[in-house]
Design a protein around this motif. Structure first.
Motif, PDB file in Angstrom:
ATOM      1  N   ILE A 164      -8.109 -39.626  -5.757  1.00 13.71           N
ATOM      2  CA  ILE A 164      -7.648 -38.546  -6.669  1.00 13.71           C
ATOM      3  C   ILE A 164      -7.291 -37.678  -5.433  1.00 13.71           C
ATOM      4  N   ASN A 165      -5.930 -36.987  -5.722  1.00 14.29           N
ATOM      5  CA  ASN A 165      -5.409 -36.154  -4.342  1.00 14.29           C
ATOM      6  C   ASN A 165      -5.951 -36.605  -3.088  1.00 14.29           C
ATOM      7  N   GLY A 166      -5.791 -37.901  -2.819  1.00 19.84           N
ATOM      8  CA  GLY A 166      -5.760 -38.628  -1.482  1.00 19.84           C
ATOM      9  C   GLY A 166      -7.280 -38.785  -1.384  1.00 19.84           C
ATOM     10  N   LYS A 167      -8.338 -38.633  -2.093  1.00 26.59           N
ATOM     11  CA  LYS A 167      -9.831 -38.989  -1.944  1.00 26.59           C
ATOM     12  C   LYS A 167     -10.214 -40.197  -2.734  1.00 26.59           C
ATOM     13  N   PHE A 168     -11.050 -40.945  -2.024  1.00 21.51           N
ATOM     14  CA  PHE A 168     -11.361 -42.105  -2.847  1.00 21.51           C
ATOM     15  C   PHE A 168     -12.461 -41.659  -3.820  1.00 21.51           C
ATOM     16  N   VAL A 169     -12.645 -42.090  -4.924  1.00 22.46           N
ATOM     17  CA  VAL A 169     -13.403 -41.583  -6.089  1.00 22.46           C
ATOM     18  C   VAL A 169     -13.880 -42.828  -6.854  1.00 22.46           C
ATOM     19  N   ALA A 170     -14.964 -42.783  -7.549  1.00 28.39           N
ATOM     20  CA  ALA A 170     -15.277 -43.822  -8.551  1.00 28.39           C
ATOM     21  C   ALA A 170     -14.431 -43.843  -9.652  1.00 28.39           C
ATOM     22  N   ILE A 171     -13.987 -44.917 -10.106  1.00 25.58           N
ATOM     23  CA  ILE A 171     -12.933 -45.207 -11.312  1.00 25.58           C
ATOM     24  C   ILE A 171     -13.456 -44.540 -12.429  1.00 25.58           C
ATOM     25  N   THR A 172     -14.552 -44.177 -12.657  1.00 29.19           N
ATOM     26  CA  THR A 172     -14.996 -43.648 -13.804  1.00 29.19           C
ATOM     27  C   THR A 172     -14.810 -41.994 -13.690  1.00 29.19           C
ATOM     28  N   THR A 173     -14.378 -41.510 -12.611  1.00 30.95           N
ATOM     29  CA  THR A 173     -14.336 -40.056 -12.486  1.00 30.95           C
ATOM     30  C   THR A 173     -13.298 -39.443 -13.532  1.00 30.95           C
ATOM     31  N   THR A 174     -13.699 -38.340 -13.913  1.00 35.50           N
ATOM     32  CA  THR A 174     -12.797 -37.454 -14.812  1.00 35.50           C
ATOM     33  C   THR A 174     -11.819 -36.863 -14.149  1.00 35.50           C
ATOM     34  N   LEU A 175     -10.602 -36.974 -14.837  1.00 37.38           N
ATOM     35  CA  LEU A 175      -9.304 -36.356 -14.152  1.00 37.38           C
ATOM     36  C   LEU A 175      -9.425 -35.016 -14.562  1.00 37.38           C
ATOM     37  N   GLN A 176      -8.606 -34.199 -13.830  1.00 36.22           N
ATOM     38  CA  GLN A 176      -8.349 -32.656 -14.125  1.00 36.22           C
ATOM     39  C   GLN A 176      -6.894 -32.568 -14.225  1.00 36.22           C
ATOM     40  N   ASN A 177      -6.246 -31.585 -14.752  1.00 39.95           N
ATOM     41  CA  ASN A 177      -4.894 -31.201 -14.713  1.00 39.95           C
ATOM     42  C   ASN A 177      -4.368 -31.119 -13.568  1.00 39.95           C
ATOM     43  N   GLY A 178      -2.947 -31.819 -13.130  1.00 35.95           N
ATOM     44  CA  GLY A 178      -2.423 -31.598 -11.815  1.00 35.95           C
ATOM     45  C   GLY A 178      -2.688 -32.710 -10.843  1.00 35.95           C
TER      46      GLY A 178
END
Ligand code: MN
Length: 508
Positions: free
Chosen positions: A454-468
């Motif tokens: 998300i925005n270039g950073k690795f995160v868990a696939i279960t991470t909640t997304l934010q607008n934009g």
């Protein structure tokens, strides 16, 4: 000094309640932002006053003008939504929160993002008034852009030119569109701007005399035909609009016929056609240049009759014929239908292409921001194509009617919008995860997702997304859906594919 009377005088016949509301918002904003200064060194409040004034000039009414005063109070000085609701009611809270949400959208500057971003602005606004506040805010920021550090100027001006000005155009608010364009033009293409400025100045002094003569003979002709109720003036084309046109015409200014255009304003539509007849019998029209936007309004609602004639002095001139109401509409666009004055039903909407606006707008009395009840009343046939396109991309090839119904009713409910690395927008329900995102790209991507950025950073696939957010899904051939995913995903499409993948594996 910013005088509240100046704004109150712009609101058409305000009630005592309206006046009290605007005064309260004025005082509240002044106090809340008292420690903040603008880049110009002026108190921050000057910006809030200017934004509210821009809205009052568009005759937006007391509620929207008040929201204009308060539009930065959440983001800049930490006023809470609850406080706004307590002090000013649900409707103003909703508007200010809407403007704040739009502020989170990041401008990325490529054409593909821009189209998405424009759509997103509209979709996220939920209420046209949110968008108009944002435009009024941007207008003042553009008027004071010279105070902003140079490295930021270009980005802001580009964003204005590519996102805000086109939005103002699509809403039919020429008043804003023209000024937003010309202000940003000076920063984005400074050399071309100077050129256009010079060109227009020369041409204007050249043609002023001719315009005067033509004006006189027009009036004579009208008198001969017993037409006495009319107004004639002329308008000068905006600089950026001229620049765009010149680029299409090999930069040959002699091919631009509407640099200066005469405007004839008459009381009724019947008069418009009578005037057209009189003009065509006195001056020879250029073939192919007669445009009847009264019978066939432009998609943004613009109405008028345009014709270009030989002016009798060796040149050509464009004449635009319209009623007073059309003239007003062409300046104010959508806002001319949503001003407070018209909400009491005194005035009827005459332009059917804008009927949908009324339907999206919440009714003042029974407004309920959390439920967005009004959105359910939309008749989709009245929605213009560009708004329909907002939801088109969600339709699969063989979408059934019920799916489309679902989209319609979902349209104004809480959604988030995220970007793919290519700049496409994916529209998801609030609290969706990277897994939902992957399934919305393709079932194979969802079924094999192994990681997400998300925005270039690795995160868990279960991470909640934010607008934009800018989201990337990584896949591996042997990655498989797990039962746990069912507890976190939000979209029906993800659930469906996860279940069938789990069943398939069990069956083996
Ligand atoms: Mn602002």
């Amino acid at each position: 000094m910013e005088d509240i009377q100046e704004i109150l005088s712009l609101i058409p016949s305000p009630s005592e309640e309206d006046k009290a509301l605007v005064k309260k918002a004025y005082a509240f904003a002044k106090e809340a932002h008292k420690d903040q200064v603008r880049k110009s060194g002026e108190p921050y409040f000057t910006h809030l006053f200017a934004t509210a004034k821009n809205l009052a000039e568009l005759e937006m009414g007391a509620v929207t003008v008040s929201a204009g005063f308060l539009h930065d109070s959440i983001e800049d000085v930490g006023v809470t939504g609850e406080t706004l609701e307590k002090e000013f009611g649900k409707e103003i809270r909703f508007l200010v929160e809407g403007v704040t949400k739009l502020g989170q959208l990041k401008y990325r500057g490529t054409e593909r993002y821009n189209e998405s971003l424009r759509k997103l602005f509209v979709a996220m606004s939920q209420d046209i008034r949110v968008l108009v506040i944002k435009l009024a805010d941007r207008l003042h920021n553009m008027r004071t852009l010279h105070f902003v550090p140079q490295e930021k100027q270009l980005r802001i001006a580009k964003e204005t030119l590519e996102i805000y000005a086109p939005l103002a155009y699509r809403l039919g608010i020429r008043k804003l569109h023209r000024e937003l364009e010309d202000l940003s033009f000076a920063y984005v293409y400074p050399e071309d701007y100077e050129k256009m400025l010079k060109l227009l100045k020369n041409k204007r002094s050249e043609e002023e005399e001719m315009l005067e003569k033509f004006n006189k003979s027009l009036k004579k002709e009208f008198a001969k035909n017993n037409i006495t109720d009319f107004a004639v003036d002329y308008r000068v084309k905006g600089l950026y609009s001229l620049y765009k046109k010149l680029k299409r015409k090999d930069m040959d200014v002699d091919k631009v016929y509407d640099l200066l255009a005469m405007r004839v304003i008459v009381p009724t539509i019947g008069d418009c056609y009578r005037i057209l007849g009189i003009i065509h019998s006195g001056w020879r029209p250029l073939p192919g240049r007669i445009k009847d936007y009264i019978a066939f309004p432009k998609p943004n609602g613009y109405q008028s009759i345009h014709t270009t004639v030989l002016n009798g002095f060796g040149g050509v001139i464009e004449v635009q014929i319209k009623t007073k109401e059309m003239q007003r509409e062409s300046e104010y666009g959508i806002t001319s239908h949503i001003s407070y004055k018209q909400q009491d039903g005194k005035k009827k909407i005459t332009n059917p292409s804008l009927l949908w606006v009324k339907k999206i707008l919440p009714v003042r009395d029974n407004f309920d921001a959390s439920a967005n009840k009004t959105s359910k009343k939309i008749n989709f046939d009245d929605v213009p194509r560009w708004v329909k396109e907002l939801v088109e991309y969600q339709k699969d090839a063989g979408a059934s009617d019920s799916v489309i119904d679902e989209i319609k009713s979902d349209f104004f409910e809480e959604r988030i919008f995220v970007f793919t690395p290519k700049g496409d927008v994916i529209d998801l329900p609030k609290d969706s995860t990277a897994i939902d995102f992957a399934y919305n790209i393709h079932s194979d991507v969802g079924n094999h997702i192994s990681g997400a950025k998300i925005n270039g950073k690795f995160v868990a696939i279960t991470t909640t997304l934010q607008n934009g957010d800018l989201v990337e899904a990584e896949t591996r051939p042997n990655s498989k859906p797990s039962r746990k995913w069912l507890e976190v995903v939000k979209t029906t499409i993800a659930k469906k594919h996860i279940r069938s993948s789990l069943e398939e594996r069990r069956g083996k």
